[in-house]
Design a protein around this motif. Structure first.
Motif, PDB file in Angstrom:
ATOM      1  N   GLN A   1       0.826  -1.204   0.000  1.00 17.40           N
ATOM      2  CA  GLN A   1       0.000   0.000   0.000  1.00 17.40           C
ATOM      3  C   GLN A   1       0.865   1.261   0.000  1.00 17.40           C
ATOM      4  O   GLN A   1       2.057   1.205   0.246  1.00 17.40           O
ATOM      5  CB  GLN A   1      -0.945  -0.023   1.198  1.00 17.40           C
ATOM      6  N   GLN A   2       0.239   2.378  -0.335  1.00 13.66           N
ATOM      7  CA  GLN A   2       0.913   3.678  -0.402  1.00 13.66           C
ATOM      8  C   GLN A   2       1.988   3.721  -1.490  1.00 13.66           C
ATOM      9  O   GLN A   2       2.958   4.465  -1.393  1.00 13.66           O
ATOM     10  CB  GLN A   2       1.540   4.031   0.950  1.00 13.66           C
ATOM     11  N   LYS A   3       1.811   2.926  -2.553  1.00 13.85           N
ATOM     12  CA  LYS A   3       2.767   2.911  -3.663  1.00 13.85           C
ATOM     13  C   LYS A   3       2.109   3.250  -5.001  1.00 13.85           C
ATOM     14  O   LYS A   3       2.716   3.107  -6.047  1.00 13.85           O
ATOM     15  CB  LYS A   3       3.440   1.540  -3.764  1.00 13.85           C
ATOM     16  N   GLY A   4       0.836   3.663  -4.964  1.00 17.34           N
ATOM     17  CA  GLY A   4       0.128   3.988  -6.190  1.00 17.34           C
ATOM     18  C   GLY A   4      -0.551   2.805  -6.856  1.00 17.34           C
ATOM     19  O   GLY A   4      -1.172   2.949  -7.903  1.00 17.34           O
ATOM     20  N   TYR A   5      -0.463   1.629  -6.221  1.00 15.00           N
ATOM     21  CA  TYR A   5      -1.053   0.444  -6.823  1.00 15.00           C
ATOM     22  C   TYR A   5      -2.582   0.458  -6.757  1.00 15.00           C
ATOM     23  O   TYR A   5      -3.265  -0.113  -7.611  1.00 15.00           O
ATOM     24  CB  TYR A   5      -0.536  -0.823  -6.142  1.00 15.00           C
ATOM     25  N   GLY A   6      -3.126   1.099  -5.709  1.00 17.81           N
ATOM     26  CA  GLY A   6      -4.583   1.168  -5.600  1.00 17.81           C
ATOM     27  C   GLY A   6      -5.200   1.882  -6.783  1.00 17.81           C
ATOM     28  O   GLY A   6      -6.225   1.445  -7.324  1.00 17.81           O
ATOM     29  N   ALA A   7      -4.581   2.981  -7.220  1.00 16.50           N
ATOM     30  CA  ALA A   7      -5.080   3.716  -8.377  1.00 16.50           C
ATOM     31  C   ALA A   7      -5.038   2.850  -9.628  1.00 16.50           C
ATOM     32  O   ALA A   7      -5.965   2.868 -10.447  1.00 16.50           O
ATOM     33  CB  ALA A   7      -4.262   4.991  -8.582  1.00 16.50           C
ATOM     34  N   LYS A   8      -3.963   2.065  -9.778  1.00 16.76           N
ATOM     35  CA  LYS A   8      -3.845   1.193 -10.946  1.00 16.76           C
ATOM     36  C   LYS A   8      -4.927   0.119 -10.943  1.00 16.76           C
ATOM     37  O   LYS A   8      -5.474  -0.237 -11.992  1.00 16.76           O
ATOM     38  CB  LYS A   8      -2.457   0.550 -10.987  1.00 16.76           C
ATOM     39  N   LEU A   9      -5.247  -0.384  -9.762  1.00 15.05           N
ATOM     40  CA  LEU A   9      -6.277  -1.410  -9.666  1.00 15.05           C
ATOM     41  C   LEU A   9      -7.652  -0.835  -9.991  1.00 15.05           C
ATOM     42  O   LEU A   9      -8.451  -1.456 -10.700  1.00 15.05           O
ATOM     43  CB  LEU A   9      -6.262  -2.031  -8.268  1.00 15.05           C
ATOM     44  N   ILE A  10      -7.935   0.359  -9.475  1.00 21.94           N
ATOM     45  CA  ILE A  10      -9.208   1.011  -9.800  1.00 21.94           C
ATOM     46  C   ILE A  10      -9.304   1.275 -11.307  1.00 21.94           C
ATOM     47  O   ILE A  10     -10.341   1.047 -11.932  1.00 21.94           O
ATOM     48  CB  ILE A  10      -9.362   2.328  -9.024  1.00 21.94           C
ATOM     49  N   GLN A  11      -8.225   1.734 -11.907  1.00 23.48           N
ATOM     50  CA  GLN A  11      -8.202   1.981 -13.342  1.00 23.48           C
ATOM     51  C   GLN A  11      -8.469   0.703 -14.123  1.00 23.48           C
ATOM     52  O   GLN A  11      -9.151   0.721 -15.161  1.00 23.48           O
ATOM     53  CB  GLN A  11      -6.860   2.583 -13.752  1.00 23.48           C
ATOM     54  N   ALA A  12      -7.961  -0.426 -13.636  1.00 28.10           N
ATOM     55  CA  ALA A  12      -8.206  -1.707 -14.296  1.00 28.10           C
ATOM     56  C   ALA A  12      -9.691  -2.069 -14.241  1.00 28.10           C
ATOM     57  O   ALA A  12     -10.252  -2.587 -15.218  1.00 28.10           O
ATOM     58  CB  ALA A  12      -7.367  -2.800 -13.637  1.00 28.10           C
ATOM     59  N   VAL A  13     -10.331  -1.779 -13.106  1.00 27.36           N
ATOM     60  CA  VAL A  13     -11.767  -2.037 -12.976  1.00 27.36           C
ATOM     61  C   VAL A  13     -12.561  -1.185 -13.962  1.00 27.36           C
ATOM     62  O   VAL A  13     -13.476  -1.666 -14.644  1.00 27.36           O
ATOM     63  CB  VAL A  13     -12.235  -1.758 -11.534  1.00 27.36           C
ATOM     64  N   LEU A  14     -12.200   0.090 -14.080  1.00 27.75           N
ATOM     65  CA  LEU A  14     -12.922   0.980 -14.973  1.00 27.75           C
ATOM     66  C   LEU A  14     -12.689   0.595 -16.433  1.00 27.75           C
ATOM     67  O   LEU A  14     -13.609   0.691 -17.259  1.00 27.75           O
ATOM     68  CB  LEU A  14     -12.489   2.435 -14.728  1.00 27.75           C
ATOM     69  N   SER A  15     -11.494   0.145 -16.758  1.00 22.38           N
ATOM     70  CA  SER A  15     -11.220  -0.318 -18.122  1.00 22.38           C
ATOM     71  C   SER A  15     -12.065  -1.542 -18.443  1.00 22.38           C
ATOM     72  O   SER A  15     -12.611  -1.670 -19.537  1.00 22.38           O
ATOM     73  CB  SER A  15      -9.734  -0.649 -18.289  1.00 22.38           C
ATOM     74  N   TRP A  16     -12.173  -2.447 -17.460  1.00 24.30           N
ATOM     75  CA  TRP A  16     -13.035  -3.624 -17.643  1.00 24.30           C
ATOM     76  C   TRP A  16     -14.476  -3.184 -17.877  1.00 24.30           C
ATOM     77  O   TRP A  16     -15.154  -3.688 -18.785  1.00 24.30           O
ATOM     78  CB  TRP A  16     -12.943  -4.526 -16.415  1.00 24.30           C
ATOM     79  N   CYS A  17     -14.953  -2.255 -17.058  1.00 26.25           N
ATOM     80  CA  CYS A  17     -16.326  -1.767 -17.180  1.00 26.25           C
ATOM     81  C   CYS A  17     -16.574  -1.161 -18.562  1.00 26.25           C
ATOM     82  O   CYS A  17     -17.594  -1.427 -19.198  1.00 26.25           O
ATOM     83  CB  CYS A  17     -16.611  -0.751 -16.081  1.00 26.25           C
ATOM     84  N   ASP A  18     -15.630  -0.360 -19.019  1.00 23.78           N
ATOM     85  CA  ASP A  18     -15.785   0.302 -20.317  1.00 23.78           C
ATOM     86  C   ASP A  18     -15.892  -0.701 -21.460  1.00 23.78           C
ATOM     87  O   ASP A  18     -16.474  -0.393 -22.509  1.00 23.78           O
ATOM     88  CB  ASP A  18     -14.609   1.241 -20.572  1.00 23.78           C
ATOM     89  N   GLU A  19     -15.332  -1.882 -21.271  1.00 30.00           N
ATOM     90  CA  GLU A  19     -15.332  -2.895 -22.329  1.00 30.00           C
ATOM     91  C   GLU A  19     -16.584  -3.765 -22.323  1.00 30.00           C
ATOM     92  O   GLU A  19     -16.768  -4.590 -23.228  1.00 30.00           O
ATOM     93  CB  GLU A  19     -14.095  -3.788 -22.179  1.00 30.00           C
ATOM     94  N   GLN A  20     -17.439  -3.593 -21.307  1.00 32.54           N
ATOM     95  CA  GLN A  20     -18.661  -4.418 -21.221  1.00 32.54           C
ATOM     96  C   GLN A  20     -19.808  -3.709 -21.940  1.00 32.54           C
ATOM     97  O   GLN A  20     -20.315  -2.695 -21.461  1.00 32.54           O
ATOM     98  CB  GLN A  20     -19.032  -4.681 -19.764  1.00 32.54           C
ATOM     99  N   PRO A  21     -20.254  -4.224 -23.084  1.00 31.39           N
ATOM    100  CA  PRO A  21     -21.253  -3.514 -23.888  1.00 31.39           C
ATOM    101  C   PRO A  21     -22.612  -3.339 -23.219  1.00 31.39           C
ATOM    102  O   PRO A  21     -23.339  -2.387 -23.510  1.00 31.39           O
ATOM    103  CB  PRO A  21     -21.370  -4.384 -25.148  1.00 31.39           C
TER     104      PRO A  21
END
Length: 209
Positions: A145-165
């Motif tokens: 934690q506190q290394k910026g990984y949380g933001a990357k994980l959230i971004q991965a979730v949003l990218s997944w969401c954007d790909e779901q038609p």
């Protein structure tokens, strides 16, 4: 974070072999979560940790069997974070499958199982449409934690969401200020202030539109 570290970070779907480590990460991340303490420790505080392990285990197994999005954040081959999203195609809340209710009841008790379903029902009632997913879990390993990984994980979730038609967005219940800040910074918006059990929090939503 140096370039080498950045290059080793990747977000991919979990395999069956990753579930044990994923459960451990979630257990450590949610051990002191006010909501789970309120729901799982209401009858017997001494059995809280056992109930939390059972709740996480059963939910991960259910999501895996239903082929839901289990997104892992890896540093090389090492799992350091996990996000679990349930799509609108899987019944939640009072619509939960009977086998989930039965297994969860065996692991946590009936009252706790009811509490878990009530949380999901509350989230669903506030989402803007019936075509929305729910972010069930999101966590980074305590040592990472506190290394910026949380933001990357959230971004991965949003990218997944954007790909779901067929998905309009993703909702989540938060009660911790730091979690709220992290999600809002990445694109979530507050859509409701709610009380679930004895815990006050907000329902945040990420909209694709």
């Amino acid at each position: 974070m140096d370039n080498h570290t950045l290059e080793t970070i990747r977000a991919v779907y979990l395999t069956a072999e990753d579930l044990r480590v994923a459960a451990s990460i979630l257990y450590n991340a949610y051990h002191d979560d006010p909501y789970f303490i309120d729901v799982l420790a209401q009858d017997d505080e001494q059995q809280y940790e056992q109930k939390l392990r059972a709740a996480i285990r059963e939910e991960l197994n259910e999501l895996w069997q239903q082929e839901q999005a289990l997104i892992g954040l890896f540093d090389g081959e090492r799992l350091i974070g996990i996000a679990c999203v349930i799509s609108h195609l899987i019944p939640l809340g009072e619509g939960r499958y009977w086998h989930w209710r039965f297994k969860m009841m065996l692991g946590t008790g009936w009252k706790s199982t009811q509490g878990l379903m009530q949380k999901e029902t509350c989230i669903l009632e506030h989402l803007p449409s019936q075509k929305c997913g729910v972010l069930q879990f999101i966590a980074i390993s305590p040592n990472e934690q506190q290394k910026g990984y949380g933001a990357k994980l959230i971004q991965a979730v949003l990218s997944w969401c954007d790909e779901q038609p067929d998905l309009d967005g993703v909702g989540v219940f938060v009660s911790h200020p730091s979690h709220h800040r992290a999600l809002v910074t990445q694109g979530f918006s507050s859509i409701a202030n709610v009380s679930i059990g004895n815990i006050e929090g907000e329902i945040l939503f990420y909209s694709k539109v």
